[in-house]
Design a protein around this motif. Structure first.
Motif, PDB file in Angstrom:
ATOM      1  N   GLY A  82     -12.013   1.896   1.311  1.00 14.55           N
ATOM      2  CA  GLY A  82     -11.632   0.801   0.583  1.00 14.55           C
ATOM      3  C   GLY A  82     -12.941  -0.214   0.512  1.00 14.55           C
ATOM      4  O   GLY A  82     -13.423  -0.454   1.334  1.00 14.55           O
TER       5      GLY A  82
ATOM      6  N   SER B 138       0.827  -1.036   0.051  1.00 15.75           N
ATOM      7  CA  SER B 138      -0.076   0.068  -0.094  1.00 15.75           C
ATOM      8  C   SER B 138       0.925   1.164  -0.100  1.00 15.75           C
ATOM      9  O   SER B 138       0.386   2.205   0.222  1.00 15.75           O
ATOM     10  CB  SER B 138      -1.100  -0.029   1.242  1.00 15.75           C
ATOM     11  OG  SER B 138      -0.072   0.037   2.567  1.00 15.75           O
TER      12      SER B 138
ATOM     13  N   GLY C 146     -10.583   2.690  -2.822  1.00 19.69           N
ATOM     14  CA  GLY C 146      -9.648   1.738  -3.228  1.00 19.69           C
ATOM     15  C   GLY C 146     -10.430   0.411  -3.681  1.00 19.69           C
ATOM     16  O   GLY C 146     -11.254  -0.092  -3.056  1.00 19.69           O
ATOM     17  N   HIS C 147      -9.762  -0.348  -4.665  1.00 22.99           N
ATOM     18  CA  HIS C 147     -10.572  -1.537  -4.960  1.00 22.99           C
ATOM     19  C   HIS C 147      -9.342  -2.758  -5.571  1.00 22.99           C
ATOM     20  O   HIS C 147      -8.313  -2.183  -5.887  1.00 22.99           O
ATOM     21  CB  HIS C 147     -11.329  -1.273  -6.336  1.00 22.99           C
ATOM     22  CG  HIS C 147     -12.381  -0.352  -6.098  1.00 22.99           C
ATOM     23  ND1 HIS C 147     -13.613  -0.828  -5.502  1.00 22.99           N
ATOM     24  CD2 HIS C 147     -12.368   0.969  -6.284  1.00 22.99           C
ATOM     25  CE1 HIS C 147     -14.607   0.388  -5.910  1.00 22.99           C
ATOM     26  NE2 HIS C 147     -13.649   1.225  -6.045  1.00 22.99           N
ATOM     27  N   THR C 148      -9.543  -3.795  -5.054  1.00 24.36           N
ATOM     28  CA  THR C 148      -8.551  -4.854  -5.437  1.00 24.36           C
ATOM     29  C   THR C 148      -9.164  -5.929  -6.449  1.00 24.36           C
ATOM     30  O   THR C 148     -10.497  -5.856  -6.751  1.00 24.36           O
ATOM     31  CB  THR C 148      -8.044  -5.729  -4.078  1.00 24.36           C
ATOM     32  OG1 THR C 148      -9.277  -6.471  -3.458  1.00 24.36           O
ATOM     33  CG2 THR C 148      -7.648  -4.738  -3.183  1.00 24.36           C
TER      34      THR C 148
ATOM     35  N   ARG D 276      -8.292  -4.146 -10.142  1.00 30.54           N
ATOM     36  CA  ARG D 276      -7.274  -3.626  -9.277  1.00 30.54           C
ATOM     37  C   ARG D 276      -7.064  -2.073  -9.494  1.00 30.54           C
ATOM     38  O   ARG D 276      -6.375  -1.584 -10.436  1.00 30.54           O
ATOM     39  CB  ARG D 276      -5.855  -3.982  -9.229  1.00 30.54           C
ATOM     40  CG  ARG D 276      -5.705  -5.553  -8.607  1.00 30.54           C
ATOM     41  CD  ARG D 276      -4.188  -6.068  -8.587  1.00 30.54           C
ATOM     42  NE  ARG D 276      -3.676  -6.029  -9.796  1.00 30.54           N
ATOM     43  CZ  ARG D 276      -3.203  -6.774 -10.664  1.00 30.54           C
ATOM     44  NH1 ARG D 276      -3.959  -7.893 -10.441  1.00 30.54           N
ATOM     45  NH2 ARG D 276      -2.715  -6.597 -11.687  1.00 30.54           N
TER      46      ARG D 276
ATOM     47  N   SER E 254      -7.142  -2.429   0.303  1.00 28.72           N
ATOM     48  CA  SER E 254      -7.633  -1.325  -0.224  1.00 28.72           C
ATOM     49  C   SER E 254      -7.894  -0.194   0.623  1.00 28.72           C
ATOM     50  O   SER E 254      -7.754   0.885   0.149  1.00 28.72           O
ATOM     51  CB  SER E 254      -9.326  -2.150  -1.021  1.00 28.72           C
ATOM     52  OG  SER E 254     -10.094  -2.245   0.056  1.00 28.72           O
TER      53      SER E 254
END
Length: 665
Positions: free
Chosen positions: A622, A552, A581-583, A643, A596
């Motif tokens: 996130g 991060s 935030g995204h994964t 992502r 995230s």
């Protein structure tokens, strides 16, 4: 007793003068035609009748013009009108303005567009009644009086700059208005400054002397001077010996070599009118000769004041409200012959003078540029504004307003400019009481610079649609720190500035719908800067914001795009930011969610802690793998799309009448 420098035009004192005779090591610059700003045009008509007869009238020619108009023989009418109007005397400009108007419309059809522009401007300057101004502006929109609206309100601009004080890319040099101090100024009115060409002798008018008239004390206007030492400090002001009397003296004009002084004296026995121009010479023993009235070839039975000398001292400009002019007060000039005799005063003509007041001429000590104050020119920011016009090959260019950094909502007059074009000296009052005026200095901005003649144009358009963007364009002088008044982009996304050539500048474009654009350029001749950029979307993703797998921490390559977001937030204080935030779906969902959140929070910390954006304006959250772009990840490209870090820029919706909100972005 009447005040010396005003009558019905109000307090408009001289703006001094120089006789900038050739000085060793000092250049004389003759501006060439191609060095004039692109939007400046010349008066193409000689107007043979000005200063020859008050009015031109030829019954036969006028009847032919009327007949051609009735028969709609437009080309013949164009030639006939062109000849007739070129013979106008001063009275024709307010009695026969309609003929100029007709000629302007015909010139659009059969002549040069620049000639038409000249004529339309002439109508706007000199019409009294019977002219539809809206129709003129419809014919030639570039003459619209709202031209001043292209400038960004200066107070708003400085607020914006102050809001951005932690970001160093937009720090224009803010002009500082400095009072010249107690050694020069007094508790009474001080005004009308004039400098010699070395900028170390200042002469001005002051009301500090009081005359006891038994019943009351009367303020007496006298001439004072101050000297500047090697450390830049001005000495205590003293009255000029042998020039002051118990009459009113003021409006001083000191020649470049400091050996000639032209000034105004009012209501004295040796005056012909209300106020007359006098001249005195400095003798070898450093005393002044007895002032001599410049005589009836220059002075009139009315008010004559505001003298200003040309470089060589052989041309004297001044203001007068005598009968026979274009307006309430006009600017006149007189020329000295080989025997030292002054010619009869001549009117400056319909380009410089208007139907209102044109006063306070000042001829730049080095360049062929005339500055003056007017409330009758085509557009202004206040009541009286300062304008400049270039003198080339015997003709005057259209006057240009020197801009809002000098011209405010009130009246600007009583000014002079030093020979290095660094400072403007003028009088102002911190209150409405003109008896409390002091002399101030102010850094001369770009709009007033005599060498600001190289045109820079450009556009900003949407790279996707080609549509024009709206916003603010600013230019910073990187070499000299001269301030340039910011402007709004025009409706077509274009902008235009006149700048000093051979100089480095920073161009800054900012607006609601695009990220800040900055470009450093060196100006070497006329330049065109056409820029395209992508529009700002409500949600966006930057390619550079890509974290290492499972980490991060921010990377150096992310900073450029993050700074774009920071700059936008500084430029637009009403906007807020959401960071999401995204994964992808690989790995433990709980770990992905935490990762995230950490990534979004680290970006927020950069924007809030490092860049200084108020924390209440930035949210971070996130979502792990719960909001994928591609539902069923199969390839690495699918996982890469998921992502991501999204930035949502928004404005809080204002409340509606029913208590709800409306979204405006």
């Amino acid at each position: 007793m009447r005040r010396i420098f005003h009558r019905h035009i109000g307090l408009f004192l001289v703006l001094v003068c120089f006789s900038a005779s050739a000085q060793k090591g000092r250049k004389e610059v003759q501006l060439l035609t191609d060095s004039v700003p692109q939007d400046v045009v010349f008066n193409v008509y000689n107007f043979k009748g000005i200063n020859k007869y008050p009015e031109y009238f030829n019954k036969q020619k006028l009847q032919r013009i009327i007949q051609l108009d009735k028969e709609e023989k437009w080309e013949e009418l164009y030639d006939a009108l062109k000849d007739y109007v070129s013979r106008f005397g001063i009275r024709n400009f307010y009695r026969d303005t309609k003929l100029i108007w007709k000629l302007a419309k015909l010139t659009e059809l059969f002549g040069d567009p620049d000639e038409a522009m000249t004529l339309y401007r002439m109508v706007l300057r000199h019409h009294y009644q019977g002219i539809n101004i809206e129709e003129i502006e419809l014919y030639y929109d570039s003459l619209n009086r709202k031209a001043a609206e292209q400038f960004v309100p200066i107070d708003y601009y400085y607020e914006l700059v102050e809001h951005r004080k932690l970001i160093d890319t937009l720090r224009p040099p803010r002009g500082v208005l400095l009072n010249m101090g107690m050694l020069v100024n007094s508790a009474s009115a001080d005004y009308g400054p004039s400098l010699n060409i070395h900028n170390d002798i200042l002469v001005f008018t002051s009301k500090r002397k009081k005359i006891d008239e038994t019943i009351r004390f009367r303020e007496d206007e006298d001439l004072f001077y101050s000297r500047k030492d090697l450390y830049g400090t001005w000495s205590k002001a003293k009255p000029i010996p042998k020039l002051n009397s118990h009459y009113n003296e003021g409006s001083p004009c000191l020649s470049g070599d400091g050996k000639t002084l032209v000034f105004s004296r009012c209501d004295s026995p040796d005056s012909f009118g209300d106020c007359d121009l006098f001249i005195a010479k400095l003798q070898e023993d450093s005393t002044w000769t007895r002032p001599q009235n410049l005589g009836v070839t220059i002075n009139s039975l009315a008010w004559d004041s505001h003298p200003a000398l040309s470089h060589s001292g052989d041309t004297l400009f001044f203001a007068s409200d005598r009968l026979g002019g274009f307006g309430l007060a006009d600017i006149y000039y007189t020329v000295k012959d080989d025997k030292g005799r002054w010619s009869p005063a001549m009117n400056m003509g319909p380009v410089i003078n208007t139907r209102q007041n044109d006063v306070s001429p000042f001829y730049h000590p080095v360049y062929d540029v005339l500055y003056f104050s007017s409330n009758g020119q085509l557009y202004n920011f206040g009541e009286f504004d300062i304008y400049k016009a270039y003198h080339i090959d015997g003709y005057w260019t259209e006057p240009q307003n020197i801009g809002p950094l000098v011209n405010g909502r009130g009246s600007e007059f009583y000014f002079t400019i030093d020979s290095d074009s660094e400072l403007l000296f003028y009088a102002r009052s911190s209150t409405r009481d003109l008896n409390k005026q002091d002399i101030y200095s102010f850094p001369l901005p770009m709009g007033a610079q005599p060498e600001a003649t190289t045109t820079v144009t450009g556009t900003l358009t949407d790279s996707l649609t080609g549509a024009a963007f709206q916003g603010i364009v600013s230019i910073i002088d990187l070499d000299n720190g001269r301030e340039v008044a910011p402007r709004f982009l025009k409706p077509d996304g274009s902008f235009e500035f006149e700048l000093i050539n051979q100089t480095n500048y920073l161009l800054v474009l900012q607006g609601d719908d695009f990220f800040r654009i900055e470009e450093v350029f060196y100006l070497d001749g006329p330049m065109e800067l056409n820029t395209v950029t992508e529009p700002l979307a409500s949600k966006m993703k930057f390619e550079s914001i890509e974290f290492d797998v499972g980490k991060s921490e921010l990377k150096t390559e992310m900073y450029a795009d993050l700074n774009k977001v920071v700059n936008f937030l500084y430029d637009n204080p009403e906007f807020k930011l959401r960071i999401a935030g995204h994964t992808d779906s690989v790995g433990d969902p709980e770990r992905n969610l935490q990762l995230s959140k950490e990534r979004a929070q680290n970006i927020r910390d950069y924007i809030v802690i490092f860049a200084g954006i108020i924390r209440e304006r930035v949210e971070a959250e996130g979502y792990g793998d719960t909001q994928p772009i591609v539902e069923n990840e199969v390839t690495e490209d699918d996982r890469k799309l998921n992502r991501r870090v999204e930035f949502e820029i928004y404005r809080e919706a204002p409340p509606t009448s029913d208590g709800g909100t409306s979204n405006d972005f």
